[in-house]
Design an enzyme around this catalytic site. Structure first.
Site, PDB file in Angstrom:
ATOM      1  N   ASP A  80     -65.323  32.534 -74.366  1.00  0.00           N
ATOM      2  CA  ASP A  80     -65.159  33.884 -73.818  1.00  0.00           C
ATOM      3  C   ASP A  80     -65.360  33.919 -72.309  1.00  0.00           C
ATOM      4  O   ASP A  80     -64.742  34.728 -71.611  1.00  0.00           O
ATOM      5  CB  ASP A  80     -66.135  34.838 -74.506  1.00  0.00           C
ATOM      6  CG  ASP A  80     -65.673  35.217 -75.910  1.00  0.00           C
ATOM      7  OD1 ASP A  80     -64.571  34.803 -76.314  1.00  0.00           O
ATOM      8  OD2 ASP A  80     -66.427  35.931 -76.603  1.00  0.00           O
ATOM      9  N   GLY A  81     -66.220  33.048 -71.774  1.00  0.00           N
ATOM     10  CA  GLY A  81     -66.434  33.021 -70.330  1.00  0.00           C
ATOM     11  C   GLY A  81     -65.174  32.668 -69.571  1.00  0.00           C
ATOM     12  O   GLY A  81     -64.873  33.252 -68.520  1.00  0.00           O
ATOM     13  N   ASN A 154     -67.031  42.580 -69.097  1.00  0.00           N
ATOM     14  CA  ASN A 154     -68.154  42.689 -70.037  1.00  0.00           C
ATOM     15  C   ASN A 154     -69.163  43.746 -69.606  1.00  0.00           C
ATOM     16  O   ASN A 154     -69.377  44.727 -70.297  1.00  0.00           O
ATOM     17  CB  ASN A 154     -68.873  41.349 -70.170  1.00  0.00           C
ATOM     18  CG  ASN A 154     -68.552  40.622 -71.455  1.00  0.00           C
ATOM     19  OD1 ASN A 154     -67.785  41.102 -72.285  1.00  0.00           O
ATOM     20  ND2 ASN A 154     -69.125  39.446 -71.625  1.00  0.00           N
ATOM     21  N   THR A 195     -70.736  43.404 -77.371  1.00  0.00           N
ATOM     22  CA  THR A 195     -71.140  42.303 -78.242  1.00  0.00           C
ATOM     23  C   THR A 195     -71.808  41.171 -77.461  1.00  0.00           C
ATOM     24  O   THR A 195     -72.072  40.112 -78.025  1.00  0.00           O
ATOM     25  CB  THR A 195     -69.924  41.735 -79.000  1.00  0.00           C
ATOM     26  OG1 THR A 195     -68.907  41.360 -78.059  1.00  0.00           O
ATOM     27  CG2 THR A 195     -69.370  42.748 -79.978  1.00  0.00           C
ATOM     28  N   ALA A 219     -85.787  45.977 -72.023  1.00  0.00           N
ATOM     29  CA  ALA A 219     -87.245  46.001 -72.192  1.00  0.00           C
ATOM     30  C   ALA A 219     -87.879  47.170 -71.436  1.00  0.00           C
ATOM     31  O   ALA A 219     -88.709  46.966 -70.540  1.00  0.00           O
ATOM     32  CB  ALA A 219     -87.859  44.674 -71.739  1.00  0.00           C
TER      33      ALA A 219
END
Length: 298
Positions: A80-81, A154, A195, A219
């Site tokens: 995917d990269g 992305n 995803t 976080a």
């Protein structure tokens, strides 16, 4: 077979170092696929960096702009990269992309390398599903001036420094204040990126047809700071309020050492990425396979 794509660019994985060649196995794969495309009647060219890394000099080597202007199709071999990198660059030209998965997960490079011949042959003849993906245009603004900008397929990620404590980030949507997040960072993800890192941070899965971004805190100090989905025509601004050595990443294209007061501004790009999938492709089939749904249960 009536060939739908006549001039086809082949794009493969390459080493980050300009002096490093790809492994022999990768070179052999690129050479084999190039030979297969030629046998199908395609005129094959290689992306410049792929040609340089593989040393395959029997095919013309073209830069991205020439591929976009002159080629009917790009076949991307890798993970995917690799697809993210070339997809961002070819989006402005409307060049369709087919992905052959040489990596592991492969959410957007969805043809398995093993046995690709039959699937790719059918797609070259017009048996495919077309899938358009949104693209983000991000900028880092400092005292009213743009100091960095990039496209992202992305996500855009604002992160704390490697050894620093959490950062405080002021988030606005279309100029309206949303919240100050004290967290390790925040992710603005497209449906394609939902995803990726955003999923690991607890964000939602977004179907590619949904015109939306996911805002996902990393976080957060306050557990009530939850992911939120917003419509993608909006402008999102993230201001660095406090914290040291924060950075901004646009699909791994990074600007480090953000300053207090810097604003990361994200808008929907006018360009979209065109993916071609085999006939019968389904996004939900991909999720089941890659996320191992329905395994081990009754």
């Amino acid at each position: 077979m009536s060939l739908q794509f006549h001039r086809v660019a082949l794009v493969g994985k390459y080493q980050d170092s300009a002096s490093s060649a790809v492994p022999d196995s990768t070179r052999e794969i690129i050479a084999e696929i190039a030979g297969f495309l030629t046998a199908q009647g395609c005129q094959v060219v290689l992306a410049e960096r792929t040609a340089h890394s593989t040393g395959l000099d029997q095919y013309p080597a073209l830069d991205v702009a020439t591929i976009g202007n002159e080629c009917d199709l790009a076949v991307v071999v890798g993970g995917d990269g690799t697809m993210l990198g070339i997809g961002r660059q070819l989006a402005r030209y409307g060049t369709p992309l087919i992905g052959i998965n040489q990596g592991r997960l492969g959410f957007i490079t969805d043809i398995p390398l093993e046995g690709y011949h039959e699937t790719l042959s059918a797609m070259l003849g017009g048996a495919f599903e077309e899938d358009h993906r949104s693209l983000m245009h991000g900028k880092v603004m400092r005292e009213g001036e743009c100091v960095f900008e990039a496209f992202a397929m992305n996500d855009v990620v604002v992160n704390r420094g490697a050894v620093a404590s959490m950062v405080e980030l002021r988030v606005e949507v279309n100029g309206h204040f949303v919240a100050n997040h004290r967290a390790d960072g925040i992710i603005v993800a497209t449906p394609t990126g939902s995803t990726a890192y955003a999923l690991s941070a607890g964000g939602p899965l977004l179907h590619p047809l949904v015109p939306a971004w996911a805002l996902v805190p990393i976080a957060p100090h306050t557990l009530s700071n939850r992911p939120i989905v917003v419509a993608d025509p909006v402008e999102i601004a993230i201001e660095i309020v406090s914290g040291k050595d924060a950075s901004a990443s646009f699909d791994m294209q990074s600007l480090a050492s953000l300053h207090h007061g810097d604003r990361i501004v994200v808008r929907r790009s006018e360009f979209r990425v065109r993916f071609l999938h085999p006939t019968g492709w389904s996004y939900f089939d991909t999720l089941r396979k890659k996320l191992h749904w329905n395994e081990g249960g009754v």
